[in-house]
Design an enzyme around this catalytic site. Structure first.
Site, short mmCIF file in Angstrom:
data_model
loop_
_atom_site.label_atom_id
_atom_site.label_comp_id
_atom_site.label_asym_id
_atom_site.label_seq_id
_atom_site.Cartn_x
_atom_site.Cartn_y
_atom_site.Cartn_z
N MET A 132 0.84 -1.19 0.00
CA MET A 132 0.00 0.00 0.00
C MET A 132 0.88 1.25 0.00
O MET A 132 2.06 1.19 0.26
CB MET A 132 -0.92 0.01 1.23
CG MET A 132 -1.84 -1.17 1.30
SD MET A 132 -3.08 -1.17 -0.01
CE MET A 132 -4.27 -0.02 0.66
N CYS A 133 0.26 2.34 -0.28
CA CYS A 133 1.00 3.58 -0.46
C CYS A 133 0.25 4.68 0.26
O CYS A 133 -0.78 4.46 0.85
CB CYS A 133 1.08 3.92 -1.93
SG CYS A 133 1.63 2.52 -2.94
N GLU A 134 0.83 5.87 0.22
CA GLU A 134 0.10 7.02 0.77
C GLU A 134 0.01 8.12 -0.26
O GLU A 134 0.97 8.39 -0.99
CB GLU A 134 0.79 7.52 2.05
CG GLU A 134 0.79 6.47 3.13
CD GLU A 134 0.44 6.98 4.52
OE1 GLU A 134 -0.02 8.13 4.66
OE2 GLU A 134 0.62 6.21 5.47
#
Lengths: 259, 259
Positions: A1-3
Site C-alpha cells: 500500500m501507499c500514501e
C-alpha cells in the site's frame, strides 16, 4: 500500500508542511520505502520530482523541503511496492498529455486480474496503477476526442473508478491542473483550511505551523491524504465509494457510489 | 536561439562536467536566460529537471550539479525565448509517451509560418518547438500505430526534420531512451570520448576534468552540443542537413540531406 497527498488551493501555496509529514512515512514512521514523487502545477506546466529511493533518505526530497514551490494544485505519493519492481518508471505520480494539458495521477491500492486492452496510452512501467491511469485516459479519449468541461467528464471518471474498484483497492487522485478529483475505495481523508486559520501540528514529525502567520484571510487550501497528517485538527474521512471534485480549494461536486 | 546538450553512453555516466559548461551560457557567458531543462533516462523512467529561471541562478540547476545523476541517455537545453513566453510549460525538453516509452525532445531554432494540424499529441505550451515535437510524434503514430525498430522509423524522423527545416532553423535532439537522434539544420557539434581518455577543459568555466580518472577503458561517451563545450579537444561539426543516430555512445547511422 501507499500514501497519497493532494492539494487544491485558491492561491499558490507551498505544501512543505504536509510534505514533511508525508515524507516521514517513507521509511521513517511508515513502511513506504519504495520511492516517492510529487507533482506541482505551475500554470499549464508541471514540475515533477520523483525518486525510487525512500523519501527519508532522498536528496531530491530534501530539495523539495528546502525550496518551497508554490502551486495551486499538487499530487504527491509515497510507495510501498506490491505490483512492479522498485524503479523510476514505476514511481507515482504518472503524467500524460491529453487535450494539450498535463494530466497527473497517483493511486493507493492494488488491483487483481486487471489487464486492460492496450490502446493509445500505454504504461511505461509495470504497475497496476499506471495501467489503470492509461486505461482511464483511453476511456476519456474514446468518449471525448475533443475537450469537454469537467462536469461532462465526471461520469466517465466515476464509472472508471467504480470499475477499477471492483478489481481491488482503488483510492486515487487525478488532476489536469484545473481541477483535482479524488476517489476513495477504502481510505482517504480531507481538510479544508480557511480563515480564521490556527496552528497545526504534524503527527509524524515534531513540526508545528501557525497557518495564521502564513496566509491571508481569503486563502482556501484543501489537503487530501490517505490518513490525517495533523493531530490537532478535524479531518473529514471519505466513505468507501465517495468521490470529490475540487477547484481552487473549494469542492465543486461530490457523491458516493454503492459497491 | 537556444543551446542543446545531448549524451549517449554505453555505461551510466554523469554529465555534470558538460552541464556545468552549458549552465554558464544560461545568463553567465551566454544570453540564454529564459529557462533550462535536462532529462535523464533511468531504465524506462525519465527524470526531468526544469526551471523557467536562468540556469546560473537556478536552485534546481545547483541540485543537478551537486547531485550527479548517472544515465546512458541525456537531453538538456537552455532557452533564449523567441516564440512563447517564459514559463514552465514552454521550457524544453518536452516529453510524451509513445508505444509505452518516454520520448524526449529539445529544439534549437525558430520556425516561421508553422501551424501543424492538431491530432493526437497537442502542445501544452505555445512554442513552435513543442508544436513540432507533437507533429513529429503524430507523424510517427500515423505511420506506425505499433512499435517498429528505429531503423524503420528513421525515414519518418528525417523526413519530418526536413519539413520543419524548411520553416526556419531546426536543430534538434530526440530520444526514446534506447537511441538518440540528432538533426542539424545550422549548428551542432559532437565528440565521442573513448580510451585513451585525456583531460578536458571547459570553455565557459574554470573547470578541468581528467576523464582518465573517471572512466574505465571500455567506456564510450558521445556528447552533442550546439557549440563545442571544451577548448582542448577536437569536436566534429555537423553540416547543414546532417543527421546522426546514436545508441550506447556509438553511431548507428548517419547521413546528410540537401536543402
Amino acid at each position: 500500500m501507499c500514501e497519497l497527498l493532494g492539494m487544491s488551493a485558491n492561491v499558490p501555496t507551498d505544501i512543505v508542511f504536509s510534505f514533511t509529514g508525508l515524507m516521514q512515512r517513507g521509511g521513517g514512521t511508515g513502511p513506504h520505502r519504495d520511492g516517492w514523487g510529487i507533482a506541482f502545477y505551475e500554470g499549464r506546466g508541471l514540475r515533477l520530482f520523483q525518486d525510487p529511493a525512500a523519501s527519508v533518505e532522498s536528496e531530491v526530497a530534501r530539495l523539495v523541503q528546502r525550496y518551497p514551490i508554490k502551486s495551486e494544485t499538487v499530487i504527491g505519493h509515497i510507495r510501498q511496492a506490491n505490483v512492479g519492481q522498485v524503479s523510476l518508471a514505476n514511481t507515482h505520480p504518472f503524467v500524460r498529455e491529453l487535450w494539450g494539458r498535463n494530466w497527473c495521477f497517483a493511486h493507493n491500492g492494488q488491483l487483481a486480474d486487471f489487464a486492460p486492452s492496450t490502446s493509445f496510452y500505454r504504461p511505461v512501467g509495470d504497475t497496476d496503477s499506471e495501467a489503470a491511469f492509461c486505461d482511464l485516459l483511453n476511456r476519456v479519449r474514446a468518449a471525448f476526442p475533443e475537450p469537454v468541461p469537467v462536469e461532462a467528464l465526471l461520469p466517465v471518471l466515476i464509472q472508471a473508478a467504480q470499475h477499477y474498484r471492483r478489481h481491488g483497492v482503488f483510492n486515487c487522485l487525478l488532476s489536469n491542473g484545473d481541477w483535482l478529483f479524488a476517489f476513495c475505495s477504502t481510505k482517504l481523508a480531507q481538510i479544508t483550511r480557511r480563515a480564521p486559520f490556527g496552528p497545526a501540528r504534524l503527527k509524524d514529525a515534531e513540526v508545528l505551523v501557525d497557518f495564521q502567520a502564513e496566509t491571508t484571510p481569503n486563502d482556501v487550501v484543501t489537503v487530501i491524504a490517505t490518513e490525517p497528517l495533523t493531530d490537532n485538527e478535524r479531518w473529514n474521512l471519505f466513505q468507501p465509494g465517495e468521490w470529490s471534485l475540487w477547484r481552487r480549494g473549494e469542492r465543486l461536486a461530490h457523491g458516493q457510489m454503492g459497491e
